[in-house]
Scaffold this active site. Structure first.
Site: not given
Ligand SMILES: *[C@@H]1O[C@H](CO)[C@@H](O)[C@H](O)[C@H]1NC(C)=O
Ligand SMILES: *[C@@H]1O[C@H](CO)[C@@H](O)[C@H](O)[C@H]1NC(C)=O
Ligand SMILES: *[C@@H]1O[C@H](CO)[C@@H](O)[C@H](O)[C@H]1NC(C)=O
Length: 449
Positions: A251-254, A285
């Site tokens: 994904t784009g974060d944690d 990530s």
């Protein structure tokens, strides 16, 4: 004969030993399957019985809401399974109910409407005091559960698609009025299973169990572009007995971040996250692989994360908190991690994350202690680690053992940066900072607490 007998005995015993070993090896694969029973539902209904059309264009909100209304009010013994057959079912957000299974067949897609003007608003979480990104209320998650028990979302790897790009663009253009919706949120709920589902393009965090207990999340795939803002994979928040395993998250974060509320609101609400198990997770990530924080004001204790494989990731392991958070982060074990192409291997820091408003208490210092990070191998890790406690609240009993991170020789600061931390290390390369070099040869790491 005697010779023959003996010569048979040896391979025979060997075979028995091998069999025993196999048996033991199989038995050793620990899973969370026993934590919440996978209930079989006798009563089954299909979303198409309620007029749903899986053509990707028809809006099926009424069908989902009516089907769930029927499950809630007919209360069939043992609950009801809501079957979603192959097809693309566009819908607005909807609430689940207790004693139900949402079953996505192979090829089934539940797709979120992109009409953001009509999206329901709900109250902010008390432990956050406001929406996470905007003041006031927040948009309800696409699939929502509040005060529920015995809920299963499963099937044959069908997809829940948040079509988040409209939300990401609002974030980029700073036109968001309220905090973006999560893809799936369970609040004040227990006995939840989420398995064999693909989550895609969440507007904000993907799966958010908050004030929950007994939650199992396994065999899921969570996907969002690396540049999609705040699309955390799974965020157990002020929740206990959460088990996450055998999943792929990119994904784009944690990928996974254990949380428990935000500054003075989280301290006042006082609900910790504890007994969180995370195992066999693979992914990438731009931010963290396995994280605790930064919202940890209710405290986070007893976290075990093991068998984690990360590639092309910002920070492999990230424990983060801040002044004003308060809360105790304690007994965190992270082991058997392989990381490849990572900016920073390990980061434990007390200066990460923003505040809900200016009324946070600068004297509410977090406590972070008893951390075990062991059996970590990294390749192409630009910087091995940064471990920085707070001057007036140093991090204590931070132990690294068998940690080997290659590729950080090029780092300007040296491979490790430490301050206001004590603990120990055994078999760590490159050699860790002096704060973590054990004074006793046996190493403080072996001392239980
Ligand atoms: C869904 O749940 C939320 C939060 O509990 C509630 O505010 C809302 O009215 C519910 N919506 C429907 C359509 O039942
Ligand atoms: C669904 O995906 C999981 C991995 O996430 C896999 O183990 C499982 O075999 C798949 N099931 C089906 C029915 O395709
Ligand atoms: C620490 O956490 C683990 C789970 O990761 C748990 O099994 C253990 O009992 C905890 N230890 C203490 C002293 O609470």
């Amino acid at each position: 004969m005697k010779v023959n007998g003996a010569s048979y005995m040896v391979p025979c015993l060997a075979a028995i030993l091998v069999l025993l070993q196999c048996f033991c090896a199989v038995a050793e694969v620990v899973t969370c399957s026993g934590m919440v029973p996978m209930v079989y539902r006798n009563d089954k209904i299909s979303i198409t019985d309620f007029g749903a059309v899986g053509d990707g264009r028809t809006l099926n909100t009424k069908a989902f809401r009516e089907a769930i209304y029927r499950i809630e009010h007919l209360k069939r013994r043992g609950g009801t399974l809501l079957y979603v057959p192959a097809g693309v079912y566009l819908t607005e957000s909807f609430n689940l109910t207790s004693r139900m299974t949402l079953y996505l067949a192979k090829g089934a897609v539940i797709k979120a409407s992109q009409d953001t003007s009509n999206w329901p608003l709900i109250a902010p979480l008390p432990s956050y005091g406001r929406g996470r990104e905007r003041p006031g209320g927040r948009y309800m998650s696409f699939i929502h559960g509040d005060g529920l028990h015995d809920v299963i979302i499963t099937g044959e790897n069908g997809t829940i698609d948040g079509q988040g790009d409209v939300w990401w663009n609002m974030w980029r253009q700073r036109t968001l009025q309220y905090t973006r919706p999560n893809l799936v949120e369970f609040k004040d709920s227990r006995g939840i299973i989420i398995s064999n589902v693909i989550f895609k393009n969440s507007p904000f965090w993907n799966i958010h169990p908050v004030y929950c207990s007994s939650v199992v999340i396994r065999y899921v795939t969570i996907l969002a572009p690396a540049d999609s803002p705040n699309t955390d994979g799974i965020d157990p928040d002020s929740s206990s007995h959460v088990c996450i395993e055998d999943s792929y998250i990119s994904t784009g974060d944690d990928l996974i971040a254990v949380k428990s509320g935000w500054d003075q609101y989280g301290i006042a609400y006082g609900r910790p996250s504890n007994d969180i198990t995370i195992r066999r997770i693979t992914g990438s990530s731009p931010f963290a692989g396995i994280a605790v924080g930064s919202e940890t004001s209710g405290g986070v204790t007893n976290v075990l994360a093991e068998h984690i494989t990360l590639s092309h990731t910002g920070i492999g392991i990230h424990l983060k908190t801040n002044i004003g958070r308060g809360g105790i982060i304690r007994n965190i074990t992270i082991s058997d991690v392989f990381m490849d192409t990572v900016r920073k291997g390990i980061k434990i820091a007390g200066d990460v994350g923003d505040h809900p408003d200016d009324n946070y208490d600068p004297n509410a210092l977090p406590v972070l202690k008893h951390v075990r990070i062991k059996n970590v191998w990294g390749e192409k890790v630009l910087e091995a680690g940064l471990i920085k406690g707070l001057k007036n609240s140093p991090f204590t009993d931070i132990c690294l053992s068998n940690v080997h991170l290659t590729g950080s020789s090029a780092s300007r600061h040296g491979p490790w940066t430490c301050a206001d931390v004590s603990g120990g290390s055994v078999q760590v390369s490159p050699s860790p900072c002096s704060e973590l070099i054990s004074s006793t040869q046996s190493g403080v790491c072996s001392i239980p607490f």
